[in-house]
Design a protein around this motif. Structure first.
Motif, PDB file in Angstrom:
ATOM      1  N   THR A 294      45.109  31.595  55.758  1.00 34.12           N
ATOM      2  CA  THR A 294      44.597  31.744  54.399  1.00 34.12           C
ATOM      3  C   THR A 294      44.343  33.208  54.093  1.00 34.12           C
ATOM      4  OG1 THR A 294      43.445  29.680  54.779  1.00 34.12           O
ATOM      5  CG2 THR A 294      42.830  30.883  52.816  1.00 34.12           C
ATOM      6  N   ASP A 295      43.751  33.886  55.077  1.00 30.11           N
ATOM      7  CA  ASP A 295      43.370  35.269  54.856  1.00 30.11           C
ATOM      8  C   ASP A 295      44.566  36.168  54.610  1.00 30.11           C
ATOM      9  OD1 ASP A 295      41.254  37.087  54.680  1.00 30.11           O
ATOM     10  OD2 ASP A 295      41.980  37.976  56.542  1.00 30.11           O
ATOM     11  N   SER A 296      45.628  35.976  55.397  1.00 27.63           N
ATOM     12  CA  SER A 296      46.755  36.877  55.199  1.00 27.63           C
ATOM     13  C   SER A 296      47.453  36.549  53.884  1.00 27.63           C
ATOM     14  CB  SER A 296      47.694  36.858  56.404  1.00 27.63           C
ATOM     15  OG  SER A 296      48.570  35.788  56.335  1.00 27.63           O
ATOM     16  N   LEU A 297      47.382  35.298  53.449  1.00 25.91           N
ATOM     17  CA  LEU A 297      47.961  34.956  52.145  1.00 25.91           C
ATOM     18  C   LEU A 297      47.161  35.588  51.009  1.00 25.91           C
ATOM     19  CD1 LEU A 297      49.175  31.263  52.294  1.00 25.91           C
ATOM     20  CD2 LEU A 297      50.461  33.355  52.566  1.00 25.91           C
ATOM     21  N   ILE A 298      45.834  35.595  51.159  1.00 28.27           N
ATOM     22  CA  ILE A 298      45.007  36.228  50.124  1.00 28.27           C
ATOM     23  C   ILE A 298      45.353  37.712  50.047  1.00 28.27           C
ATOM     24  CG2 ILE A 298      42.645  36.884  49.493  1.00 28.27           C
ATOM     25  CD1 ILE A 298      41.748  34.190  50.648  1.00 28.27           C
ATOM     26  N   ALA A 299      45.534  38.328  51.228  1.00 27.31           N
ATOM     27  CA  ALA A 299      45.898  39.744  51.255  1.00 27.31           C
ATOM     28  C   ALA A 299      47.232  39.962  50.535  1.00 27.31           C
ATOM     29  CB  ALA A 299      45.986  40.231  52.698  1.00 27.31           C
ATOM     30  N   ARG A 300      48.181  39.070  50.765  1.00 29.60           N
ATOM     31  CA  ARG A 300      49.489  39.172  50.101  1.00 29.60           C
ATOM     32  C   ARG A 300      49.332  39.038  48.584  1.00 29.60           C
ATOM     33  NH1 ARG A 300      54.055  38.812  52.672  1.00 29.60           N
ATOM     34  NH2 ARG A 300      54.149  38.280  54.871  1.00 29.60           N
ATOM     35  N   GLN A 301      48.485  38.082  48.206  1.00 31.02           N
ATOM     36  CA  GLN A 301      48.312  37.781  46.802  1.00 31.02           C
ATOM     37  C   GLN A 301      47.693  38.959  46.064  1.00 31.02           C
ATOM     38  OE1 GLN A 301      45.574  34.623  46.332  1.00 31.02           O
ATOM     39  NE2 GLN A 301      46.683  33.717  44.643  1.00 31.02           N
ATOM     40  N   VAL A 302      46.679  39.560  46.705  1.00 30.99           N
ATOM     41  CA  VAL A 302      45.989  40.685  46.089  1.00 30.99           C
ATOM     42  C   VAL A 302      46.952  41.871  45.932  1.00 30.99           C
ATOM     43  CG1 VAL A 302      44.172  42.390  46.507  1.00 30.99           C
ATOM     44  CG2 VAL A 302      43.705  39.965  46.832  1.00 30.99           C
TER      45      VAL A 302
END
Lengths: 337, 535
Positions: free
Chosen positions: B408-416
């Protein structure tokens, strides 16, 4: 008994290892992609301003490694006004920081959890060592018979089984008979009473067995081959010729020498056991360090992960140090080299 | 962290010992064991962003959420507002006390709201925007003054502003409030009180005998935490727990046919969507900026298969970004999105995306193939099934998308960083649509905000501002319907499904009456359950 410079060398080496781990520990979790605060507060209920407040509270607004801004402005002393600087200075004060997720002191969280993992590891290892040695010796003594063959097959099979898989099998077999999760029945007994410890004991059976089976087969295999080797030595033949009983030969001549590799393997195994504990604690919901690590990885709770890894690293280093010392006592040849 | 109240533990031991010796079913205290993979991390209500089920049992608010977007009176019996909508007056119930016996009147309510605002309580203050003054005129009258009229004063703003006993909190220095984790932080006026808590293990709640609505029929609720979903489901099967809410979809087959287990599902404010990245400074291929491509992707998704395979039937196909669970705000005019491979192919053909090199993948005008990164997070096993189905559909229209799972965290980083092409997300929110409509505003594209797609339109932003001040519910509904029409055409999100909230309980031990539950977890636990006699 022990030469001073041998011990000194070992201790220096252990301290060096620890220093490397402390630095490595910090960066290991920070090379992960993402931002722990973002993850924690990826929540519509959190305003940006509140996120910033928390970022400052946890010192995450500072640079990770060195503070180049303060360096450039001529403030050499401020170079370590960074996350790394805070980590090191807190560490020397015995403070492992504050958990991002739980908002309480990592020292307290770890103190609460460590004895539970220690209990699980201790129970598992005692069973594994005693069981492994006994079966290993019997298999070696009955070398080449069906006893040896079946011990070998069972040993190799269980050794090859992944811990979590073995855990799930045991969980399915024992469900309804033994408690399969947690450390106690919630609220069933007051902490510290006999009933409480009996309850803990019942909850300990499955996870400790799972942990023990993996280690026991490793110990059994080593012990077996070690005893088989020793039994082929000339001095065993001499002992037999002297008319000593089987028990005497085993006890006084074979076992003492066969134990040497066991000491190493037990100490080395500690590192793997800790890894196994993460799996076992997750399968059986045992509230120890292993599950804490598992949960904290998902939450990117750096302070808890750093603390837990440091604790594990220190215990493995200590175990190795103790082994080195023990080894030199057991085997006089080591000191010279 | 260890939280122990030994007298209470002793009581529990004595009660169990007595029950064991007497064994008269009717007189035994009833105990409901709730299984979960996560109880709570932080007890402190000013910072805790999770564990709303437990918080709903500890604390009360002036107004409480009910089913859908409806509300019921809580500590406030009734309320009214001035003509201009700026001054709200609440009539506060008499005779209510906190679980420690101290009074809970308009004075404590005013103190709590003011304190949240003054100390910027991170988990709560975002709801209390536009409030300029809170005052207790007398112990039963509370007055709130706003800087501008807001449409969701009653339906959203006060639903999480827990009324706390001032004597616990008022002496804590402001910078230490967020870190305060004493068991007394759980004291409120709700139907249950916390009597024992072991982080990561269990939490025991006893019915509050002085609760103003009357003591709960279930005397004790025990939350048990499990390390993984399989162990949780198994605990229900063997009867170690009585109730699970938020049952993982992958766990349903194991309990579906169990004669002792009842599965309940209800449409909730939950949905899943596929975010499409077409921000100008993102890293996605240029073809995703073309609305025709986004529409073709939408048409290639077999929503019914996703519902059948990933959600095991516990979902409805999605179309508008406001969920069906939000009642009247859901725009019923937005048509069903067809699963039509032929039409999707035709659209792409007509738009000039042809497979010129015969490898089965279409190319963009500049020769780059239509290849996208398709991702989901690892938080649920069902997620991978969903993107697998999407990937299969895309293959049928000549688009290559290899499904990948990340944390989840790396996806949030990608999204941001707008460093993605397609990401599948599962969502749930409050029943009021204010937050959800804010997601697509231009402002949310800045500083790691929620707008992850690249949609930014002054027209939409104007509608967002208008809904935030529209006091007439019908007017606000119309505006929100228009916003849904815009998003449905532009497709920053492809709405996949509206998912159910699933719970399961042991029907050999408990009777659950959904009529008593008013859909919120607090009510389900407060009056929903009664023990089967003799069990």
């Amino acid at each position: 008994m022990i030469q001073f410079d041998y011990l000194f060398r070992k201790i220096v080496f252990a301290l060096l290892t620890l220093a490397v781990i402390i630095v490595f520990n910090f960066f290991l979790f920070r090379i992960l992609p993402g931002d722990p605060i973002k993850l924690l507060f990826r929540n519509p209920r959190m305003t940006k301003q509140a996120q910033e407040t928390i970022r400052v509270q946890f010192g995450l607004d500072k640079p990770v490694w060195i503070n180049t801004e303060r360096l450039q402005s001529g403030d050499i002393g401020g170079i370590f006004d960074s996350q790394f600087g805070a980590y090191i200075s807190n560490l020397f004060q015995g403070n492992l920081g504050i958990s991002f997720a739980q908002r309480s002191s990592v020292n307290e969280i770890l103190a609460e959890r460590i004895w539970r993992t220690a209990l699980l590891l201790f129970a598992g290892e005692v069973v594994a060592i005693v069981g492994g040695i006994i079966v290993g010796v019997v298999a070696a003594w009955r070398h080449g018979t069906w006893v040896d063959a079946s011990a070998l097959i069972i040993g190799l099979t269980t050794w090859a089984l992944p811990t979590f898989f073995l855990g799930i099998i045991l969980l399915v077999i024992a469900r309804g008979v033994l408690p399969t999760s947690g450390m106690v029945e919630p609220g069933a007994a007051k902490e510290g009473t006999i009933e409480y410890w009996l309850d803990v004991g019942r909850h300990l059976i499955l996870p400790a067995t799972t942990l023990a089976v993996g280690s026991a087969s490793a110990y059994m295999l080593i012990m077996r081959s070690s005893v088989v080797e020793v039994l082929a030595e000339d001095y065993i033949l001499t002992a037999k010729a002297k008319g000593l009983s089987n028990i005497q030969i085993l006890k006084n001549h074979a076992l003492k020498n066969a134990m040497l590799p066991m000491v190493t393997i037990i100490a080395l195994n500690l590192g793997y056991v800790v890894g196994g504990a993460i799996q076992v604690e997750t399968v059986f919901s045992w509230p120890g360090i292993g599950r804490l690590i598992f949960d904290s990885v998902a939450k990117q709770d750096y302070p808890v992960l750093q603390g837990a890894f440091l604790l594990l690293a220190v215990s493995v280093i200590l175990a190795n140090l103790v082994t080195d010392v023990l080894y030199s006592i057991l085997d006089p040849r080591i000191k010279a080299s | 962290m260890s939280i122990f109240k030994r007298p209470f533990q002793l009581c529990i031991v004595l009660i169990i010992a007595l029950v064991g010796s007497v064994t008269v079913a009717q007189d035994s205290p009833s105990k409901l064991t709730v299984g979960t993979t996560y109880i709570i991390d932080v007890l402190n209500p000013t910072t805790s962003l999770y564990g709303y089920a437990q918080k709903g049992l500890f604390y009360e608010t002036l107004i409480e959420a009910a089913d859908g977007a409806n509300v019921i009176p809580g500590l406030a019996e009734s309320w009214s507002s001035s003509e201009d909508g700026l001054v709200w007056t609440f009539k506060i119930r008499e005779g209510v006390t906190f679980s420690d016996g101290t009074p809970c009147t308009a004075v404590e309510a005013a103190w709590s709201l003011n304190w949240y605002i003054e100390t910027s309580a991170p988990a709560i203050v975002s709801y209390l925007t536009n409030i300029t003054a809170v005052e207790a005129l007398d112990p039963t009258t509370l007055q709130i003054t706003l800087s501008q009229p807001v449409p969701n004063m009653v339906t959203a703003k006060l639903l999480y502003a827990y009324i706390l006993p001032p004597h616990i909190w008022q002496d804590i220095p402001p910078d230490e409030i967020g870190m305060y984790e004493d068991p007394s932080v759980t004291i409120g006026s709700g139907p249950y009180v916390m009597t024992d808590y072991q982080p990561g293990e269990y939490m025991i709640l006893d019915a509050n005998p002085n609760y103003w609505r009357g003591p709960a029929p279930v005397d004790q609720i025990v939350y048990r935490e499990y390390g993984n979903e399989d162990a949780l489901i198994q605990a229900l099967q063997v009867g170690e727990v009585d109730y699970i809410y938020g049952v993982p979809f992958t766990g349903i087959p194991a309990i579906e046919n169990d004669p002792n287990i009842q599965i309940d599902s209800a449409l909730a404010n939950k949905w899943s969507e596929l975010s499409v990245n077409w921000t100008p400074d993102g890293t996605s291929p240029a073809s995703l900026h073309d609305p025709i491509v986004r529409k073709a992707i939408d048409y290639s998704i077999d929503r019914q298969q996703i519902i059948n395979i990933a959600y095991l039937g516990y979902a409805l196909p999605g179309n508008a970004f406001i969920t069906m669970g939000m009642g009247a705000f859901y725009n019923t005019d937005i048509g069903e999105i067809p699963y039509d491979i032929a039409q999707a192919n035709q659209m792409l053909d007509e738009a000039g995306y042809v497979d010129s090199d015969g490898d089965g993948i279409r190319e963009y005008s500049d020769g780059t193939p239509l290849e996208y990164r398709l991702m989901t997070d690892d938080s649920a096993a069902a997620n991978f099934r969903i993107i697998q189905i999407i990937s299969d559909g895309l293959a049928d229209i000549g688009i290559s998308a290899f499904p990948e799972v990340e944390s989840t965290d790396s996806l949030i980083a990608r999204q941001v960083d707008f460093d993605y092409d397609l990401i599948h997300w599962e969502w749930d929110t409050d029943a009021d649509p204010h937050f959800l409509t804010s997601v697509f505003t231009c402002a949310e594209m800045q500083d790691g905000g929620w707008n992850d797609s690249g949609f930014c339109s002054p027209e939409y932003d104007a509608l967002f501002e208008a809904q935030a001040t529209a006091l007439n519910p019908d007017e606000r509904k119309d505006i929100i319907w228009q916003m849904q029409t815009i998003i449905a055409e532009e497709r920053p999100w492809l709405i996949l499904a509206y998912t159910d909230s699933i719970s399961a309980y042991r029907k050999d031990r408990f009777i659950f009456d959904p009529l008593n539950a008013i859909s919120t977890m607090k009510w389900a636990l407060y009056t929903g359950f009664s023990q089967v006699s003799g069990s």
